[in-house]
Design an enzyme around this catalytic site. Structure first.
Site, PDB file in Angstrom:
ATOM      1  N   TYR A 144       1.737  -4.127  -2.148  1.00 58.78           N
ATOM      2  CA  TYR A 144       2.967  -3.439  -2.572  1.00 58.78           C
ATOM      3  C   TYR A 144       3.800  -3.122  -1.345  1.00 58.78           C
ATOM      4  CZ  TYR A 144       6.206  -0.053  -4.593  1.00 58.78           C
ATOM      5  OH  TYR A 144       7.339   0.599  -4.996  1.00 58.78           O
ATOM      6  N   ASP A 237       3.363  -4.242   7.210  1.00 61.27           N
ATOM      7  CA  ASP A 237       3.894  -3.115   6.443  1.00 61.27           C
ATOM      8  C   ASP A 237       2.926  -1.945   6.612  1.00 61.27           C
ATOM      9  OD1 ASP A 237       4.874  -1.267   4.741  1.00 61.27           O
ATOM     10  OD2 ASP A 237       4.872  -2.530   2.943  1.00 61.27           O
ATOM     11  N   LYS A 265       6.362   7.179   5.037  1.00 60.03           N
ATOM     12  CA  LYS A 265       5.423   8.222   4.617  1.00 60.03           C
ATOM     13  C   LYS A 265       5.176   9.274   5.719  1.00 60.03           C
ATOM     14  CE  LYS A 265       3.781   5.851   0.606  1.00 60.03           C
ATOM     15  NZ  LYS A 265       3.589   4.446   0.354  1.00 60.03           N
TER      16      LYS A 265
HETATM   17  C1  LIG Z   1       4.722   3.522  -0.247  1.00 54.37           C
HETATM   18  C2  LIG Z   1       4.825   2.150   0.285  1.00 54.37           C
HETATM   19  C3  LIG Z   1       6.049   1.472   0.339  1.00 54.37           C
HETATM   20  C4  LIG Z   1       7.307   2.021  -0.276  1.00 54.37           C
HETATM   21  O1  LIG Z   1       7.727   3.193   0.315  1.00 54.37           O
HETATM   22  P1  LIG Z   1       8.740   4.157  -0.500  1.00 54.37           P
HETATM   23  O2  LIG Z   1       9.062   5.218   0.484  1.00 54.37           O
HETATM   24  O3  LIG Z   1       7.980   4.621  -1.697  1.00 54.37           O
HETATM   25  O4  LIG Z   1       9.912   3.327  -0.866  1.00 54.37           O
HETATM   26  C5  LIG Z   1       6.093   0.251   0.961  1.00 54.37           C
HETATM   27  N1  LIG Z   1       4.996  -0.296   1.496  1.00 54.37           N
HETATM   28  C6  LIG Z   1       3.794   0.304   1.454  1.00 54.37           C
HETATM   29  C7  LIG Z   1       2.618  -0.339   2.089  1.00 54.37           C
HETATM   30  C8  LIG Z   1       3.666   1.555   0.826  1.00 54.37           C
HETATM   31  O5  LIG Z   1       2.467   2.132   0.758  1.00 54.37           O
END
Ligand SMILES: *Cc1c(COP(=O)(O)O)cnc(C)c1O
Length: 424
Positions: A144, A237, A265
């Site tokens: 994701y 990511d 985050k």
């Molecule tokens: C949470 C997350 C996202 C998206 O971040 P948001 O701030 O919710 O848009 C993208 N990549 C990873 C790996 C994530 O855990």
């Protein structure tokens, strides 16, 4: 345990917010309950609208590695607040934030701040496409990366497949250039790269959004070598893993240097902030220096920058990550023993303070194997734990997060609750 007030709020919410929530997984549908509405958090715990207390293992889905309402973060936000909240003009705190982030994650030679992880990954992909002049991207099945169109793509059948839209509203054109490969499988990546037309490979270096899946030894190294050979931009990511699995993220823990990194985050200290960055040669293609457009009204918001900067400063203190490792191990070992002690097939996948207990015989190495889990059992486990005052992520396919605010005693309380909750 009464959740009457929560239920009344949920009724109002459903009348005006689709599903009553502003992000779907909060609705708790996959575990068969209505959400509780949170009124307050402090340290390792949250309280719902009815005053019930829960030990929190969600941590706002990762950001709250210091726990709720950390006093130094709150003081920093208050100080910043008194100076104003947003200017739409550059501020020094954005520079300090970028300098501090680069000191922790040196591969981010140049950095741009945004407000969410979705923006970070979306922008990094556009940049990789602009830099290489290529259209295709590769992502892992079950990975994701936020909800940009080209990333909301599901795998078809077969090992390495061109994507099909994973959501209504995503046009086929947006999914067509996304190649989906199984996690932990290098041969499928090699085949996908062979045409020499792939702009970027985006990967969670520790997967956290199919439940936690650990990269096999050699997997990340292999991705690095293959992408380099084919001139494809390697994007880690680290929105979830950044400052989580190590101070310098998964790239520090595993010793692999990506071309670009997306991060979010934790770096917002509980406020909305994220960033992307990497090799200067690539980052210089961004407007206003280069032809790749990217912008944001609240990007580099001073409150979020101040909170994130303070979080990074606190995390840089000695023994922080040793402590997170100890807490993670105590919880991981205890949860696994609670399940297997009751004769229930289970796998504990853990890296530092992020972990998933899969109700499956395992091993769990990709999305296909994650999907063999007994999600019905997970649902009852979630509900039983909530009744016992433990707040778990409401899906088998999410990671739990431990914070520095958790104590050994609280971890043991969670384990005791788990022992009772796996059986009834
Ligand atoms: C949470 C997350 C996202 C998206 O971040 P948001 O701030 O919710 O848009 C993208 N990549 C990873 C790996 C994530 O855990």
């Amino acid at each position: 345990m009464s959740i009457q007030k929560s239920q009344a709020i949920f009724e109002r919410a459903k009348a005006i917010i689709p599903g009553g929530v502003n992000s779907p997984v909060r609705a708790c549908r996959s575990v068969g309950v209505d959400p509780v509405f949170i009124a307050q958090g402090d340290g390792s715990s949250v309280w719902d609208a009815d005053g019930n207390k829960y030990l929190d293992l969600i941590g706002s889905w990762g950001p709250l590695i210091l726990g709720h309402g950390h006093p130094e973060i709150l003081d920093t936000i208050k100080d910043s607040l008194s100076m104003g909240t947003t200017f739409g003009a550059p501020t020094e705190i954005e520079v300090k934030f970028a300098e501090t982030l680069r000191a922790a994650v040196p591969s981010m030679e140049m950095i741009r701040a945004v407000s969410s992880g979705t923006e970070a990954t979306m922008s990094a992909l556009r940049l990789a496409r602009g830099f290489t002049g290529r259209a295709k991207i590769i992502k892992a099945d079950g990975g994701y990366h936020g909800h940009a169109d080209c990333l909301l793509v599901a795998a078809g059948s077969g090992a390495a497949t061109l994507g099909i839209p994973g959501s209504a509203g995503v046009p086929e054109g947006a999914a067509r250039d996304t190649i989906v490969v199984p996690y932990n499988d290098l041969p499928s990546v090699e085949r996908a790269l062979a045409g020499g037309d792939v702009a970027a490979l985006i990967i969670e270096p520790v997967a956290g959004n199919m439940g936690l899946v650990i990269p096999k030894p050699g997997y990340l190294e292999g991705l690095r070598e293959l992408t380099k050979k084919h001139g494809t931009v390697l994007i880690f990511d680290e929105v979830m893993t950044g400052f989580r699995v190590a101070f310098g993220g998964a790239q520090a823990r595993y010793g692999i240097t990506p071309d670009l990194t997306t991060i979010g985050k934790i770096i917002g200290g509980g406020l909305p902030a994220a960033a992307f960055g990497g090799r200067a040669e690539i980052m210089q293609k961004l407007a206003p220096l280069g032809p790749v457009y990217q912008a944001g009204t609240l990007s580099g918001n001073p409150l979020a920058m101040a909170a994130g900067l303070k979080a990074m400063e606190i995390l840089a203190r000695p023994r922080t990550y040793e402590r997170l490792e100890q807490l993670g191990q105590r919880l991981g070992d205890g949860l696994l023993a609670a399940a297997t002690g009751a004769g229930i097939p289970a796998v504990m996948n853990r890296v530092g303070s992020m972990l998933t207990l899969f109700f499956a015989p395992g091993p769990i190495t990709d999305y296909e194997t994650a999907k063999t889990s007994d999600t019905k059992r997970f649902g009852s486990f979630f509900r039983n734990m909530r009744d016992r005052g433990v707040f778990l992520p409401p899906s088998q396919f999410e990671a739990m997060f431990v914070s520095l605010a958790h104590t050994d005693e609280e971890i043991d309380q969670i384990i005791a609750a788990a022992k009772a909750s796996v059986v009834d």
